[in-house]
Write a protein that holds these residues in place. Sequence first.
Motif, PDB file in Angstrom:
ATOM      1  N   LEU A 264       0.145   3.685   3.106  1.00  0.00           N
ATOM      2  CA  LEU A 264       0.117   4.936   2.347  1.00  0.00           C
ATOM      3  C   LEU A 264       0.519   6.121   3.219  1.00  0.00           C
ATOM      4  CD1 LEU A 264      -3.178   4.312   0.349  1.00  0.00           C
ATOM      5  CD2 LEU A 264      -0.876   4.450  -0.611  1.00  0.00           C
ATOM      6  N   ALA A 265       0.092   6.116   4.480  1.00  0.00           N
ATOM      7  CA  ALA A 265       0.483   7.196   5.388  1.00  0.00           C
ATOM      8  C   ALA A 265       1.994   7.210   5.589  1.00  0.00           C
ATOM      9  CB  ALA A 265      -0.229   7.040   6.733  1.00  0.00           C
ATOM     10  N   ALA A 266       2.597   6.029   5.691  1.00  0.00           N
ATOM     11  CA  ALA A 266       4.050   5.950   5.857  1.00  0.00           C
ATOM     12  C   ALA A 266       4.770   6.558   4.659  1.00  0.00           C
ATOM     13  CB  ALA A 266       4.472   4.492   6.034  1.00  0.00           C
ATOM     14  N   ILE A 267       4.289   6.241   3.451  1.00  0.00           N
ATOM     15  CA  ILE A 267       4.920   6.784   2.246  1.00  0.00           C
ATOM     16  C   ILE A 267       4.712   8.297   2.176  1.00  0.00           C
ATOM     17  CG2 ILE A 267       4.959   6.687  -0.279  1.00  0.00           C
ATOM     18  CD1 ILE A 267       3.980   3.785  -0.060  1.00  0.00           C
ATOM     19  N   ALA A 268       3.505   8.746   2.542  1.00  0.00           N
ATOM     20  CA  ALA A 268       3.217  10.185   2.522  1.00  0.00           C
ATOM     21  C   ALA A 268       4.096  10.946   3.510  1.00  0.00           C
ATOM     22  CB  ALA A 268       1.740  10.425   2.836  1.00  0.00           C
ATOM     23  N   GLU A 269       4.527  10.268   4.564  1.00  0.00           N
ATOM     24  CA  GLU A 269       5.408  10.893   5.552  1.00  0.00           C
ATOM     25  C   GLU A 269       6.863  10.916   5.109  1.00  0.00           C
ATOM     26  OE1 GLU A 269       4.899  12.322   8.445  1.00  0.00           O
ATOM     27  OE2 GLU A 269       2.744  12.027   8.683  1.00  0.00           O
ATOM     28  N   GLY A 270       7.152  10.336   3.954  1.00  0.00           N
ATOM     29  CA  GLY A 270       8.517  10.343   3.439  1.00  0.00           C
ATOM     30  C   GLY A 270       9.259   9.041   3.643  1.00  0.00           C
ATOM     31  N   ASN A 271       8.581   8.027   4.167  1.00  0.00           N
ATOM     32  CA  ASN A 271       9.207   6.717   4.344  1.00  0.00           C
ATOM     33  C   ASN A 271       9.000   5.905   3.067  1.00  0.00           C
ATOM     34  OD1 ASN A 271       9.782   6.995   7.340  1.00  0.00           O
ATOM     35  ND2 ASN A 271       7.557   7.277   7.313  1.00  0.00           N
ATOM     36  N   THR A 272       9.876   6.063   2.110  1.00  0.00           N
ATOM     37  CA  THR A 272       9.666   5.453   0.802  1.00  0.00           C
ATOM     38  C   THR A 272      10.308   4.084   0.645  1.00  0.00           C
ATOM     39  OG1 THR A 272      11.582   6.632  -0.080  1.00  0.00           O
ATOM     40  CG2 THR A 272       9.436   7.707  -0.304  1.00  0.00           C
ATOM     41  N   GLY A 273      11.234   3.719   1.533  1.00  0.00           N
ATOM     42  CA  GLY A 273      11.867   2.404   1.474  1.00  0.00           C
ATOM     43  C   GLY A 273      11.111   1.391   2.297  1.00  0.00           C
ATOM     44  N   ARG A 274      11.344   0.118   2.030  1.00  0.00           N
ATOM     45  CA  ARG A 274      10.640  -0.942   2.749  1.00  0.00           C
ATOM     46  C   ARG A 274      10.859  -0.854   4.258  1.00  0.00           C
ATOM     47  NH1 ARG A 274       8.723  -5.303  -0.269  1.00  0.00           N
ATOM     48  NH2 ARG A 274       9.292  -5.266  -2.479  1.00  0.00           N
ATOM     49  N   GLY A 275      12.095  -0.593   4.651  1.00  0.00           N
ATOM     50  CA  GLY A 275      12.401  -0.528   6.077  1.00  0.00           C
ATOM     51  C   GLY A 275      11.644   0.589   6.776  1.00  0.00           C
ATOM     52  N   GLY A 276      11.634   1.768   6.184  1.00  0.00           N
ATOM     53  CA  GLY A 276      10.931   2.893   6.779  1.00  0.00           C
ATOM     54  C   GLY A 276       9.438   2.662   6.847  1.00  0.00           C
ATOM     55  N   ILE A 277       8.870   2.061   5.799  1.00  0.00           N
ATOM     56  CA  ILE A 277       7.441   1.760   5.796  1.00  0.00           C
ATOM     57  C   ILE A 277       7.113   0.744   6.885  1.00  0.00           C
ATOM     58  CG2 ILE A 277       5.547   0.787   4.439  1.00  0.00           C
ATOM     59  CD1 ILE A 277       7.025   1.773   1.910  1.00  0.00           C
ATOM     60  N   ALA A 278       7.942  -0.304   6.985  1.00  0.00           N
ATOM     61  CA  ALA A 278       7.709  -1.343   7.985  1.00  0.00           C
ATOM     62  C   ALA A 278       7.761  -0.772   9.402  1.00  0.00           C
ATOM     63  CB  ALA A 278       8.746  -2.455   7.828  1.00  0.00           C
ATOM     64  N   GLU A 279       8.733   0.086   9.665  1.00  0.00           N
ATOM     65  CA  GLU A 279       8.851   0.683  10.996  1.00  0.00           C
ATOM     66  C   GLU A 279       7.634   1.548  11.322  1.00  0.00           C
ATOM     67  OE1 GLU A 279      11.962   3.501  13.554  1.00  0.00           O
ATOM     68  OE2 GLU A 279      12.478   2.791  11.535  1.00  0.00           O
ATOM     69  N   HIS A 280       7.165   2.313  10.351  1.00  0.00           N
ATOM     70  CA  HIS A 280       6.006   3.186  10.572  1.00  0.00           C
ATOM     71  C   HIS A 280       4.741   2.363  10.837  1.00  0.00           C
ATOM     72  CE1 HIS A 280       3.652   6.948   9.925  1.00  0.00           C
ATOM     73  NE2 HIS A 280       2.720   6.085   9.548  1.00  0.00           N
ATOM     74  N   LEU A 322      -4.443  10.886  -2.867  1.00  0.00           N
ATOM     75  CA  LEU A 322      -4.136  10.014  -1.730  1.00  0.00           C
ATOM     76  C   LEU A 322      -3.014  10.590  -0.877  1.00  0.00           C
ATOM     77  CD1 LEU A 322      -4.303   6.360  -3.120  1.00  0.00           C
ATOM     78  CD2 LEU A 322      -5.690   7.347  -1.299  1.00  0.00           C
ATOM     79  N   ALA A 323      -1.986  11.117  -1.527  1.00  0.00           N
ATOM     80  CA  ALA A 323      -0.889  11.738  -0.775  1.00  0.00           C
ATOM     81  C   ALA A 323      -1.403  12.940   0.000  1.00  0.00           C
ATOM     82  CB  ALA A 323       0.227  12.151  -1.733  1.00  0.00           C
ATOM     83  N   PHE A 324      -2.248  13.750  -0.626  1.00  0.00           N
ATOM     84  CA  PHE A 324      -2.820  14.920   0.044  1.00  0.00           C
ATOM     85  C   PHE A 324      -3.674  14.491   1.240  1.00  0.00           C
ATOM     86  CE2 PHE A 324      -6.102  18.119   0.688  1.00  0.00           C
ATOM     87  CZ  PHE A 324      -5.358  19.289   0.711  1.00  0.00           C
ATOM     88  N   TYR A 325      -4.485  13.464   1.045  1.00  0.00           N
ATOM     89  CA  TYR A 325      -5.346  12.987   2.134  1.00  0.00           C
ATOM     90  C   TYR A 325      -4.515  12.539   3.335  1.00  0.00           C
ATOM     91  CZ  TYR A 325      -8.118   9.684   4.836  1.00  0.00           C
ATOM     92  OH  TYR A 325      -8.708   9.004   5.874  1.00  0.00           O
ATOM     93  N   HIS A 326      -3.496  11.733   3.082  1.00  0.00           N
ATOM     94  CA  HIS A 326      -2.736  11.168   4.193  1.00  0.00           C
ATOM     95  C   HIS A 326      -1.839  12.205   4.871  1.00  0.00           C
ATOM     96  CE1 HIS A 326      -3.892   6.959   4.188  1.00  0.00           C
ATOM     97  NE2 HIS A 326      -4.001   7.054   2.876  1.00  0.00           N
ATOM     98  N   ALA A 327      -1.355  13.159   4.123  1.00  0.00           N
ATOM     99  CA  ALA A 327      -0.478  14.171   4.717  1.00  0.00           C
ATOM    100  C   ALA A 327      -1.262  15.301   5.370  1.00  0.00           C
ATOM    101  CB  ALA A 327       0.462  14.747   3.655  1.00  0.00           C
ATOM    102  N   ILE A 328      -2.414  15.652   4.832  1.00  0.00           N
ATOM    103  CA  ILE A 328      -3.133  16.840   5.284  1.00  0.00           C
ATOM    104  C   ILE A 328      -4.449  16.523   5.986  1.00  0.00           C
ATOM    105  CG2 ILE A 328      -4.137  19.036   4.541  1.00  0.00           C
ATOM    106  CD1 ILE A 328      -1.089  18.822   4.156  1.00  0.00           C
ATOM    107  N   MET A 329      -5.247  15.630   5.425  1.00  0.00           N
ATOM    108  CA  MET A 329      -6.591  15.412   5.945  1.00  0.00           C
ATOM    109  C   MET A 329      -6.660  14.384   7.074  1.00  0.00           C
ATOM    110  SD  MET A 329      -8.644  15.462   2.276  1.00  0.00           S
ATOM    111  CE  MET A 329     -10.278  15.438   3.026  1.00  0.00           C
TER     112      MET A 329
END
Length: 490
Positions: A264-280, A322-329
Amino acid sequence: MMLKPTDMFDRDREWSQLADFVENERAGATLGVVSGRRRQGKSFLLEAVCQQAGGFYFSAQEATEAESLALVGTALTRHLDPVAPIAPTDWPTVIDILLRLGRERPVPVVIDEFPYLARVSPALPSMIQAAYAPRRAERTESRTRLLLCGSAMSFMGKLLSGNAPLRGRASLDLTVHTLDYRAAARFWGFEDPRLAARVHAVVGGTPAYRTDMIRHDVPRSLDDFDDWVVRAVLSPGSPMFLEARYLLAEEPDLRDGALYHSVLAAIAEGNTGRGGIAEHVGRKTNELSHPLTVLEDAGLVVRENDAFRANRTDFRINEPLLAFYHAIMRPFWSQLLHGSGTARIWERSRGRFAANILGTHFERLCREWALHFAGDRFGDWPTQVTAGTINDPANRTTCEVDVAVIGHANGARPPLLAIGEAKWNEVMGLGHLERLRRIRELIRNNDKFDSTHTRLVCFSGGGFTSDLRERAAEGEVDLVGLADLYAGSQ
């Protein structure tokens, strides 16, 4: 038909479906399933149905099988007031008692938090299947309207699927969703769409986040928004403070909490594709199939297909909190946990909120508007609205399309009704129109859609230049502002 209680906001569709199910005079017991994440008002809805129709409501607890049987026996004793207390020793006995409740008339019978019971009594769905055998007298002579309700979305989603025992047995499968962004604005009592959009980007449309969980604390104006975030969400004394973490803990299939939070943190950071999520996350792409599927089944993540690339899928967080929590909190969790410098942390995070949360959330609202509220504004009713990426070979780059409105194919190429660009806090001008023109030409070379009548749309929370408004008056572009998102079309 049963009248919806005056203190129940919205939920007209859900109430109507439940009333039709409960009041059906047809002989034979029937089964329904009601699901939805916690705090959406499911229990409030079902208790109201039972109160109006004189039904039986039982809310299960996390307990052993023996204690659960004792609890339901106590509840039935209270409901029926028999000569001797009811003390069932097995679930088939309980089910038959519930079926006898409907011998004389249609009666709603609700078992809330059903996953708690099924977790300690895995055979319970099979027992209900056996009790509902087509020619069994206890079923055919009853008009019990049994409703199984649960908040564990991954479990409830499997209850009627595949080879599950209850597949094909239910005549109602109702999901109680969060309020859409327009209904949420009415529920909160907002007249300012800019404030409504900001609050929705933090807490979404969950009804309980407006009432008991923040003690009915509503930001009075845009000027009060920052203080509201600090006192209602970021402060350890508020029930909302831990809510995002509880959302994952409540799902039984989400066993590796650290992995799911990282995804979820990876997606909140803007990594919306599988590759970006996996790398994060630090995992291989194929190792993420299961956690992404579980998050999707739980309703916490949605999968969106790229409008222009058949092999590309993006994942987006479905619950704004959830997006707010992972991006801000989450980055400042230790400090927030001790209540140290909460206001300063929010001051430092406001830019991140605007960049990482508001912008992408505004794009989501624009897509929802185009799908659910725009009607046939773009020439026809859309069947799909999503985002997309189109290649620009001449400039060796790609172009992002925030809103792609797709119509029904009718046996040919599906019509691309409109493409749009969304800017939360930017005044849009002729440069944005020129970019959309360029993208439309690239799409016409793509041959996937019929783009003969594709409209160009600028969505803005910041307004439009006079030049762009002139082009809109000439019919070259559609302009959609915040006022339109919250009140326009349909």
